[in-house]
Scaffold this motif. Structure first.
Motif, PDB file in Angstrom:
ATOM      1  N   TYR A 168      65.061  45.233 101.113  1.00 36.14           N
ATOM      2  CA  TYR A 168      64.386  44.768 100.250  1.00 36.14           C
ATOM      3  C   TYR A 168      65.253  45.082  98.967  1.00 36.14           C
ATOM      4  N   GLN A 172      64.446  45.418  94.813  1.00 33.87           N
ATOM      5  CA  GLN A 172      63.292  45.310  93.534  1.00 33.87           C
ATOM      6  C   GLN A 172      63.776  45.371  92.322  1.00 33.87           C
ATOM      7  N   GLY A 229      60.416  46.236  87.189  1.00 32.38           N
ATOM      8  CA  GLY A 229      59.289  45.807  86.996  1.00 32.38           C
ATOM      9  C   GLY A 229      58.596  44.673  87.749  1.00 32.38           C
ATOM     10  N   GLN A 230      59.246  44.528  88.930  1.00 36.44           N
ATOM     11  CA  GLN A 230      58.864  43.490  90.167  1.00 36.44           C
ATOM     12  C   GLN A 230      58.465  44.480  91.403  1.00 36.44           C
ATOM     13  N   GLY A 231      57.947  43.776  92.126  1.00 36.60           N
ATOM     14  CA  GLY A 231      57.602  44.396  93.505  1.00 36.60           C
ATOM     15  C   GLY A 231      58.917  44.165  94.449  1.00 36.60           C
ATOM     16  N   PRO A 232      58.996  44.768  95.286  1.00 33.86           N
ATOM     17  CA  PRO A 232      60.135  44.605  96.278  1.00 33.86           C
ATOM     18  C   PRO A 232      60.102  43.171  96.867  1.00 33.86           C
TER      19      PRO A 232
END
Lengths: 113, 115
Positions: free
Chosen positions: A35, A37, A40-43
């Motif tokens: 993944y 990431q 400031g974001q999700g994976p």
């Protein structure tokens, strides 16, 4: 080992350099996932292996990204000609089987200057 | 495709207070739902998951979540938080059929527990 390990934990690269990020899954785990990431974001899902077979690479953002797991254990995510937008934490996860709980490593923080 | 919205980017609370972290999802197919926690410099750890059955799911560390299909929500709750609960919490969804390994995450909610 007790959990998923990743190395290096931090990587600084100059724009245009190639990098290789390593993931050691939990022993016996058949499935392995990568993944990305961003800050400031999700994976976000990149790719999935079952043993040595890469069954899904739909999340790889460009052909500069390449992942392999030649012996069905350790995996390497390679990024060629790095760009600033590649700066992110790259997370590896493994699971016993493809539908089981995913166990995540601590990630590799890549900074491209 | 699935998507997840975590409505609060930051939630500050005092120790021993109750907390609710909100999560809404969007999907055209049936889904599985997850909550993960990320402590500083550590990997994501699964708190709880909903696959089927009872809509109230209990997880580790005293957390629970309730699946509400009509409201497409999966809010996380804890009746009394501790300082050690300070961390980032991620809600995630996957389809319940094929390719259910592909997790789609929200942007995360930073829970800060103050003394």
């Amino acid at each position: 080992g007790a959990g998923v390990s990743q190395s290096p934990r931090y990587k600084v690269a100059k724009r245009g350099q190639d990098v290789a990020l390593r993931c050691d899954p939990i022993s016996g785990h058949v499935s392995l996932f990568w993944y990305q990431q961003a800050l400031g974001q999700g994976p976000e899902f990149l790719t999935y292996f079952q043993n040595e077979a890469q069954l899904d690479k739909s999340g790889l953002p460009s052909d500069r990204f390449f992942a392999e797991r030649p012996e069905g254990s350790v995996s390497t995510l390679k990024i060629q000609r790095t760009q600033q937008e590649d700066s992110a934490v790259y997370l590896c996860a493994s699971s016993l089987a493809w539908s089981d709980t995913q166990y995540f490593g601590p990630g590799t923080r890549l900074t491209v200057l | 495709a699935q998507s997840v919205t975590q409505l609060d980017s930051q939630v500050p609370v005092f120790e021993e207070a109750p907390v609710e972290l909100r999560c809404n999802y969007s999907s055209s197919v049936s889904v599985y739902l997850f909550w993960y926690v990320q402590y500083p410099n550590q990997g994501l750890q699964l708190l709880l998951k909903y696959l089927s059955g009872s809509t109230l799911v209990k997880g580790i560390n005293g957390f629970e979540a309730e699946f509400n299909k009509s409201q497409t929500s999966f809010h996380l709750r804890k009746p009394s938080v501790h300082i050690s609960d300070t961390a980032e919490y991620f809600c995630a969804v996957s389809r319940s059929g094929g390719s259910n390994y592909k997790l789609t995450f929200g942007k995360g909610t930073l829970l800060t527990v103050n003394p």
